[in-house]
Design a protein around this motif. Structure first.
Motif, PDB file in Angstrom:
ATOM      1  N   GLN A  55      48.807  11.118  37.419  1.00 36.95           N
ATOM      2  CA  GLN A  55      48.812   9.671  37.257  1.00 36.95           C
ATOM      3  C   GLN A  55      47.458   9.126  37.694  1.00 36.95           C
ATOM      4  O   GLN A  55      46.978   9.441  38.785  1.00 36.95           O
ATOM      5  CB  GLN A  55      49.919   9.030  38.093  1.00 36.95           C
ATOM      6  N   GLY A  56      46.853   8.317  36.836  1.00 33.43           N
ATOM      7  CA  GLY A  56      45.553   7.749  37.176  1.00 33.43           C
ATOM      8  C   GLY A  56      44.476   8.816  37.190  1.00 33.43           C
ATOM      9  O   GLY A  56      44.408   9.671  36.312  1.00 33.43           O
ATOM     10  N   THR A  57      43.646   8.778  38.208  1.00 38.32           N
ATOM     11  CA  THR A  57      42.505   9.693  38.262  1.00 38.32           C
ATOM     12  C   THR A  57      42.738  10.933  39.120  1.00 38.32           C
ATOM     13  O   THR A  57      42.155  11.977  38.855  1.00 38.32           O
ATOM     14  CB  THR A  57      41.269   8.961  38.797  1.00 38.32           C
ATOM     15  N   ASN A  58      43.605  10.821  40.143  1.00 42.06           N
ATOM     16  CA  ASN A  58      43.688  11.983  41.045  1.00 42.06           C
ATOM     17  C   ASN A  58      45.046  12.209  41.707  1.00 42.06           C
ATOM     18  O   ASN A  58      45.141  12.995  42.641  1.00 42.06           O
ATOM     19  CB  ASN A  58      42.620  11.858  42.149  1.00 42.06           C
ATOM     20  N   LYS A  59      46.097  11.533  41.230  1.00 39.65           N
ATOM     21  CA  LYS A  59      47.415  11.731  41.844  1.00 39.65           C
ATOM     22  C   LYS A  59      48.256  12.664  40.977  1.00 39.65           C
ATOM     23  O   LYS A  59      48.531  12.360  39.816  1.00 39.65           O
ATOM     24  CB  LYS A  59      48.123  10.388  42.033  1.00 39.65           C
ATOM     25  N   GLN A  60      48.641  13.801  41.535  1.00 38.01           N
ATOM     26  CA  GLN A  60      49.422  14.790  40.780  1.00 38.01           C
ATOM     27  C   GLN A  60      50.839  14.886  41.350  1.00 38.01           C
ATOM     28  O   GLN A  60      51.022  14.937  42.560  1.00 38.01           O
ATOM     29  CB  GLN A  60      48.751  16.165  40.827  1.00 38.01           C
ATOM     30  N   ASP A  98      49.412   2.633  35.236  1.00 41.55           N
ATOM     31  CA  ASP A  98      50.632   1.833  35.065  1.00 41.55           C
ATOM     32  C   ASP A  98      51.716   2.548  34.244  1.00 41.55           C
ATOM     33  O   ASP A  98      52.748   1.956  33.909  1.00 41.55           O
ATOM     34  CB  ASP A  98      50.302   0.487  34.407  1.00 41.55           C
ATOM     35  N   PHE A  99      51.486   3.814  33.902  1.00 45.09           N
ATOM     36  CA  PHE A  99      52.441   4.645  33.152  1.00 45.09           C
ATOM     37  C   PHE A  99      52.692   4.148  31.721  1.00 45.09           C
ATOM     38  O   PHE A  99      53.638   4.582  31.077  1.00 45.09           O
ATOM     39  CB  PHE A  99      53.784   4.760  33.889  1.00 45.09           C
ATOM     40  N   ARG A 100      51.837   3.292  31.212  1.00 43.61           N
ATOM     41  CA  ARG A 100      52.039   2.805  29.841  1.00 43.61           C
ATOM     42  C   ARG A 100      51.515   3.781  28.804  1.00 43.61           C
ATOM     43  O   ARG A 100      52.058   3.893  27.707  1.00 43.61           O
ATOM     44  CB  ARG A 100      51.347   1.452  29.668  1.00 43.61           C
ATOM     45  N   ASP A 101      50.448   4.476  29.123  1.00 40.17           N
ATOM     46  CA  ASP A 101      49.827   5.413  28.177  1.00 40.17           C
ATOM     47  C   ASP A 101      49.885   6.829  28.738  1.00 40.17           C
ATOM     48  O   ASP A 101      49.838   7.035  29.953  1.00 40.17           O
ATOM     49  CB  ASP A 101      48.373   5.023  27.920  1.00 40.17           C
ATOM     50  N   SER A 102      49.976   7.780  27.829  1.00 37.19           N
ATOM     51  CA  SER A 102      50.054   9.175  28.245  1.00 37.19           C
ATOM     52  C   SER A 102      49.428  10.072  27.181  1.00 37.19           C
ATOM     53  O   SER A 102      49.493   9.764  25.984  1.00 37.19           O
ATOM     54  CB  SER A 102      51.522   9.567  28.463  1.00 37.19           C
ATOM     55  N   TYR A 103      48.825  11.156  27.627  1.00 34.76           N
ATOM     56  CA  TYR A 103      48.270  12.138  26.692  1.00 34.76           C
ATOM     57  C   TYR A 103      48.318  13.533  27.310  1.00 34.76           C
ATOM     58  O   TYR A 103      48.466  13.693  28.529  1.00 34.76           O
ATOM     59  CB  TYR A 103      46.830  11.776  26.306  1.00 34.76           C
ATOM     60  N   ALA A 104      48.219  14.530  26.452  1.00 36.57           N
ATOM     61  CA  ALA A 104      48.185  15.927  26.893  1.00 36.57           C
ATOM     62  C   ALA A 104      46.781  16.473  26.699  1.00 36.57           C
ATOM     63  O   ALA A 104      46.122  16.148  25.706  1.00 36.57           O
ATOM     64  CB  ALA A 104      49.183  16.764  26.094  1.00 36.57           C
ATOM     65  N   ASP A 111      57.121  10.471  28.545  1.00 38.25           N
ATOM     66  CA  ASP A 111      58.064  11.173  29.423  1.00 38.25           C
ATOM     67  C   ASP A 111      57.790  12.664  29.326  1.00 38.25           C
ATOM     68  O   ASP A 111      56.847  13.105  28.654  1.00 38.25           O
ATOM     69  CB  ASP A 111      59.518  10.852  29.052  1.00 38.25           C
ATOM     70  N   ALA A 112      58.603  13.470  30.011  1.00 38.38           N
ATOM     71  CA  ALA A 112      58.381  14.914  30.035  1.00 38.38           C
ATOM     72  C   ALA A 112      58.472  15.530  28.642  1.00 38.38           C
ATOM     73  O   ALA A 112      57.639  16.352  28.253  1.00 38.38           O
ATOM     74  CB  ALA A 112      59.393  15.582  30.972  1.00 38.38           C
TER      75      ALA A 112
END
Length: 198
Positions: A67-72, A132-138, A170-171
């Motif tokens: 999440q964000g830049t450095n939180k896993q 903000d968990f709105r966008d996600s990518y792999a 999501d997952a």
């Protein structure tokens, strides 16, 4: 009175028991790319595919995200059916075998001496979220190095990368995007090996 005491005891112990829902297990299901190489130089050579290097998180079943830049973090109700390191290694081995670029392809535990050795470093295989968990990518990144087994010298090396946006944040959406990104990387690897073996 006895019934009341038994009810209180049962209520007390039932409050201590926590029922955790089962975790959903996901596996990689990337298809094999259509081989486009026209190798001739490696047709008489044997290849050993070394065990892939990766971080310890890719050797476990936990499904992690950033999440964000450095939180896993790890998903609480989702995990891999097979550790990503093993699953990616199996896909890479399958890709090389169906490409028919080499006379023979051996696994890392083989005792046979081979003309060439392929080393793989899985540098990234992760789902990323915005703050903000709105966008996600792999994101998938791998470096492959082809080594001369007799001279222990590098024949060729290259880093492959693919980034795919998730359809759902999501997952499950992450797994689908990682599958797509892995297919893209495998396609790049297939083309690269075809050119190396010309």
């Amino acid at each position: 009175m006895k019934l009341l005491i038994v009810s209180i005891i049962m209520f007390w112990f039932s409050g201590c028991a926590t029922v955790n829902p089962p975790k959903s297990e996901y596996k990689l299901n990337s298809q094999m790319p259509t081989h486009v190489g026209s190798g001739v130089a490696c047709g008489d050579k044997s290849l050993k595919v070394a065990e892939a290097f990766s971080s310890s998180t890719l050797m476990a079943l936990n499904m992690n995200y950033v999440q964000g830049t450095n939180k896993q973090f790890a998903y609480a109700q989702a995990q891999w059916a097979t550790a990503p390191n093993q699953a990616i290694s199996a896909k890479l081995l399958e890709l090389i075998r169906v490409s028919n670029l080499f006379q023979s392809v051996q696994v890392s535990k083989s005792r046979s001496k081979n003309d060439l050795i392929l080393e793989t470093n899985i540098e990234d295989f992760m789902q990323y979220y915005s703050e903000d968990f709105r966008d996600s990518y792999a994101n998938v990144a791998m470096t492959l190095t082809l080594i001369d087994g007799n001279k222990n010298s590098v024949v060729a090396t290259k880093t492959f990368h693919a980034k795919v946006l998730t359809k759902t944040a999501d997952a499950e959406g992450g797994v689908v995007a990682l599958d797509t990104a892995l297919f893209d990387v495998l396609s790049q690897i297939d083309g690269w090996l075809g050119k190396v073996c010309q």
